[in-house]
Design an enzyme around this catalytic site. Structure first.
Site, PDB file in Angstrom:
ATOM      1  N   CYS A   7      34.068  19.667 -22.858  1.00  0.00           N
ATOM      2  CA  CYS A   7      33.869  20.343 -21.580  1.00  0.00           C
ATOM      3  C   CYS A   7      34.235  21.837 -21.639  1.00  0.00           C
ATOM      4  O   CYS A   7      33.483  22.612 -22.179  1.00  0.00           O
ATOM      5  CB  CYS A   7      34.623  19.601 -20.471  1.00  0.00           C
ATOM      6  SG  CYS A   7      33.927  19.933 -18.835  1.00  0.00           S
ATOM      7  N   HIS A  44      32.937  13.908 -20.722  1.00  0.00           N
ATOM      8  CA  HIS A  44      34.301  13.458 -21.042  1.00  0.00           C
ATOM      9  C   HIS A  44      34.273  12.076 -21.699  1.00  0.00           C
ATOM     10  O   HIS A  44      34.114  11.064 -21.004  1.00  0.00           O
ATOM     11  CB  HIS A  44      35.151  13.408 -19.763  1.00  0.00           C
ATOM     12  CG  HIS A  44      35.508  14.759 -19.242  1.00  0.00           C
ATOM     13  ND1 HIS A  44      36.635  15.441 -19.646  1.00  0.00           N
ATOM     14  CD2 HIS A  44      34.879  15.576 -18.365  1.00  0.00           C
ATOM     15  CE1 HIS A  44      36.688  16.615 -19.024  1.00  0.00           C
ATOM     16  NE2 HIS A  44      35.629  16.728 -18.245  1.00  0.00           N
ATOM     17  N   GLU A  75      36.737  10.506 -22.907  1.00  0.00           N
ATOM     18  CA  GLU A  75      38.020   9.820 -22.737  1.00  0.00           C
ATOM     19  C   GLU A  75      38.092   8.943 -21.491  1.00  0.00           C
ATOM     20  O   GLU A  75      38.934   8.056 -21.393  1.00  0.00           O
ATOM     21  CB  GLU A  75      39.176  10.840 -22.723  1.00  0.00           C
ATOM     22  CG  GLU A  75      39.230  11.767 -21.521  1.00  0.00           C
ATOM     23  CD  GLU A  75      38.370  13.028 -21.639  1.00  0.00           C
ATOM     24  OE1 GLU A  75      38.630  13.981 -20.907  1.00  0.00           O
ATOM     25  OE2 GLU A  75      37.427  13.044 -22.459  1.00  0.00           O
TER      26      GLU A  75
END
EC number: 6.3.5.2
Length: 511
Positions: free
Chosen positions: A80, A168, A170
């Site tokens: 990002c 993202h 994660e």
């Protein structure tokens, strides 16, 4: 044994800790450091991840790390903000997006035979969260994935082992996020997956034995998961040289002091129970401000603990159940980009007058890892599955001043709520639950009489780490029965409400 390490540079993203946890789920050790405090021993890290950020690379306050020792020398994954940073300052172009790119998206293009996307197919869901977008790739940038709305969703830079993504991996909403991290760390960067609970126990026990030797160690037990796992680890390392003190501050759950004490003794720990409830209630008399209550409870604990520690001869070490998020957040508060909500009492140790050296066996691991380590140590799953309970206990669940009568009232309410969750098979579906006694009297009717009594709020949330949390949609039938039981059985309560606010904007506790 030396483990391969991943360095995560924190640019202030709310997801930075999540990146570290995902990496560790792959059995690879990771550390978080502020972007402006890059470790000097950079050669000891085998890969670097740049986190996201609420900042814009186009702003005057853009966060500028010194990557001179990293770019082209270490494998980099830029997430990002990191991806936009590499583009913006390396010959590419970042511009405001026409629409804020937030939420679920699907990969519509993946470069063929790209190792970064091994076992990930077109259509895979990813999670976007950014208002800028990369219009042009940096010098030597090669497009490797797109979504319908974001052409440059992922790219790599030729001539270096650098990969960048605008989504993202994660967060759980990126369905193949873990696979992507594994592709980068294992297939591309070549890290070994040997960071396991077993290896942690083995290495930590050896490190404690080397550090502490034959010295005596004192540990304040709380009944919670962290201090319990720390105690069992220390006990494994130094046995009877560990002296545990479990203090009843008068703000524990109903019957908790005795039941937890019995549990500890059954685990073979050398533990002394100290009932100091009267001392704590006296220290809290007339205090209504939440921060002052925390300080009064903390100070009373230090005094009681110090009194007890002085009764032991030749104690050299103080053990604490500090875990990694406490450490990260305390570092952030003193110079990193992530803000802290409130101070952590563990980090930094007790006051100077105690003159004890500190040992913190769990300092390197997250809460979910603490539970896995506890399981490896053979600790009772029921104890490991306990909900978190705040250090100040019911002191911050009684809004306003605290009296013995209010504590007893809330203990009864809390017991009905928590035992009900267990009986209905709901306890393990909730991350944390508790009851708050509000400084509000409301009119009610009991029999033929009007009452003017207390209101309690019930709170149950689901979360992975407490940093964000959603309220739990408990069955109406359960809430109805719990409310009836509380009002019928707890003298002084005539109204029960259920808290349906998430964190953020609300915190989990009310104070």
């Amino acid at each position: 044994m030396q483990h391969d390490k991943v360095l995560i540079l924190d640019f202030g993203s709310q997801y930075t800790q999540l990146i570290a946890r995902r990496v560790r789920e792959l059995n690879i050790y990771s550390e978080i450091h502020p972007f402006n405090k890059i470790p000097t021993n950079i050669e000891s890290y085998k890969a670097v991840i740049l986190s996201g950020s609420p900042n814009s690379v186009r702003g005057e306050d853009a966060l500028h790390p010194d990557l001179s020792e990293i770019r082209g020398k270490k494998p980099i994954l830029a997430v990002c903000y990191g991806a936009q940073y590499l583009a913006h300052f390396s010959g590419g172009n970042v511009a405001p997006s026409n629409t804020r790119e937030y939420g679920r998206a699907n990969l519509s293009f993946i470069k063929s035979n790209e190792p970064f996307f091994t076992n990930i197919n077109e259509g895979s869901q990813v999670w976007m969260s950014h208002s800028d977008t990369i219009k042009e790739l940096p010098t030597n940038g090669v497009l490797v994935a797109s979504t319908n709305d974001v052409e440059n969703a992922a790219y790599k830079i030729e001539g270096e082992t650098t990969y960048a993504i605008q989504f993202h991996p994660e967060v759980y909403h990126s369905t193949d996020g873990k696979q992507l991290l594994e592709n980068f760390l294992v297939k591309i960067a070549g890290l070994h997956q040997d960071w396991t609970p077993d290896s942690f126990v083995e290495e930590t026990v050896a490190a404690i034995q080397e550090k502490v030797g034959d010295d005596k160690v004192v540990l304040g037990l709380s009944g919670g998961v962290d201090s319990t796992v720390a105690a069992v680890l220390l006990n494994k390392a130094i046995g009877k040289n560990l002296y545990c003190i479990f203090v009843n501050n008068g703000l524990l759950r109903k019957n908790e002091f005795q039941s937890v004490l019995n549990q500890y003794e059954g685990m073979g720990l050398n533990v002394k129970g100290v009932d100091a409830s009267g001392r704590f209630l006296e220290a809290l008399k007339g205090i209504e401000d939440p921060e002052k209550k925390r300080k009064a409870i903390g100070n009373a604990f230090i005094e009681v603990f110090d009194d007890e520690a002085h009764k032991l001869e030749d104690v050299k070490w103080l053990a604490q159940g500090t875990i990694y998020p406490d450490v990260i957040e305390s570092v952030s508060a003193t110079g990193g980009p992530s803000a802290t909500i409130k101070s952590h009492h563990n980090v930094g140790g007790l006051p100077d007058f105690m003159k004890l050296k500190i040992v913190e066996p769990l300092r390197a691991i997250f809460k979910d890892e603490v539970r896995r380590v506890g399981a490896t140590l053979g600790i009772d799953p029921e104890l490991l599955g306990r909900h978190p309970f705040p250090g100040p206990g019911l002191g911050i669940r009684i809004l306003g001043d605290i009296t013995a009568e209010k504590v007893t009232m809330l203990q009864e309410v809390d017991a009905i709520f928590i035992n009900g969750l267990k009986e209905w098979g709901l306890y393990d579906k909730v991350w944390q639950a508790g009851a708050m006694l509000l400084p509000v009297n409301s009119v009610g009717v009991m029999g033929d009489e009007r009452t003017y009594e207390k209101c309690v709020a019930l709170r149950a949330v689901e979360s992975t780490d407490g940093m964000t949390a959603d309220w739990v949609n408990l069955p109406y039938e359960f809430l109805q029965k719990t409310s009836n039981d509380i009002i019928n059985k707890v003298k002084g309560v005539n109204r029960v409400v259920y808290d349906i606010s998430s964190k953020p904007p609300a915190t989990i506790e009310w104070e």
